[in-house]
Design a protein around this motif. Structure first.
Motif, PDB file in Angstrom:
ATOM      1  N   CYS A  65      11.448 -65.130   3.138  1.00  0.00           N
ATOM      2  CA  CYS A  65      11.989 -66.209   2.559  1.00  0.00           C
ATOM      3  C   CYS A  65      11.329 -67.341   3.034  1.00  0.00           C
ATOM      4  O   CYS A  65      10.396 -67.396   3.735  1.00  0.00           O
ATOM      5  N   GLN A 108      16.708 -54.573  -1.673  1.00  0.00           N
ATOM      6  CA  GLN A 108      15.541 -55.473  -2.134  1.00  0.00           C
ATOM      7  C   GLN A 108      14.442 -54.395  -1.816  1.00  0.00           C
ATOM      8  O   GLN A 108      13.525 -54.458  -2.742  1.00  0.00           O
ATOM      9  N   THR A 114      17.297 -60.631  -5.059  1.00  0.00           N
ATOM     10  CA  THR A 114      18.337 -61.135  -3.911  1.00  0.00           C
ATOM     11  C   THR A 114      19.827 -61.273  -4.753  1.00  0.00           C
ATOM     12  O   THR A 114      20.448 -61.001  -4.202  1.00  0.00           O
ATOM     13  N   TYR A 182      11.294 -63.487  -4.416  1.00  0.00           N
ATOM     14  CA  TYR A 182      12.520 -64.306  -3.852  1.00  0.00           C
ATOM     15  C   TYR A 182      12.598 -65.580  -4.542  1.00  0.00           C
ATOM     16  O   TYR A 182      13.593 -66.080  -4.759  1.00  0.00           O
TER      17      TYR A 182
END
Length: 201
Positions: A65, A108, A114, A182
């Motif tokens: 992330c 994932q 996500t 992401y």
């Protein structure tokens, strides 16, 4: 919902000395922290970041992330301005909690994005509740923000709480090969304001 102010202290960091304010959410049995620098109660719009807890990104340096990079960038940006606020909310994994987040990561790893991972676990794409900000903002006497965010939902949530967002400042940082999908999911499915990789910086 009962948010109770507990105490404040100094917090020395690589970006300068912040004041750390502790709040207890007695209804949800969670503890939240607000970091401030300078006089945020003067009435002038405050440079601000609403940051949801991300243990993996903030403390464990995960590249899945952009959370850790965003937190550090916000602290740096506030230190340059000399005045600002960071709301550190204990809403791990967009509100699903740390262990469910690990389950989502497992999905994932098998190919889900996500949003799909959260939904496969029976959760909404984003379960965070920003109404808990109201008593924190009131305690700090903050009425207007210059908000560092790429998330339109945060802007809307604040406006619904009666907080004026005088400016929305792009807050893109931390893109890498591990979080490219992401970030594209954030943009495509959650409507985040994100530029193309070549424009990111």
């Amino acid at each position: 919902m009962t948010i109770r102010y507990v105490e404040s202290s100094k917090l020395p960091t690589p970006w300068g000395i912040f004041s750390m304010h502790g709040f207890e959410d007695t209804g949800a049995d969670k503890e939240h922290v607000v970091l401030t620098m300078g006089d945020v109660s003067s009435g002038d719009p405050v440079l601000a970041r609403i940051h949801s807890e991300c243990l993996t990104g903030d403390a464990l340096f995960s590249l899945r992330c952009d959370c850790g990079a965003q937190l550090q960038a916000a602290m740096h940006r506030i230190s340059i301005e000399g005045r600002g606020v960071i709301f550190y909310l204990r809403q791990e994994g967009r509100g699903i909690g740390l262990l469910n987040k690990i389950k989502a990561y497992h999905l994932q790893d098998k190919g889900a994005d996500t949003v799909e991972a959260n939904e496969q676990l029976g959760f909404g794409a984003d379960m965070r509740d920003y109404s808990i900000l109201r008593p924190m903002l009131e305690h700090l006497h903050i009425k207007a923000l210059k908000l560092m965010t790429n998330n339109p939902r945060k802007v809307t949530a604040l406006q619904e709480l009666g907080i004026e967002v005088v400016e929305r400042l792009p807050h893109q940082t931390g893109r890498n090969p591990h979080n490219a999908k992401y970030l594209e999911t954030k943009k495509g499915k959650l409507g985040h304001w994100l530029d193309h990789p070549e424009e990111d910086g």
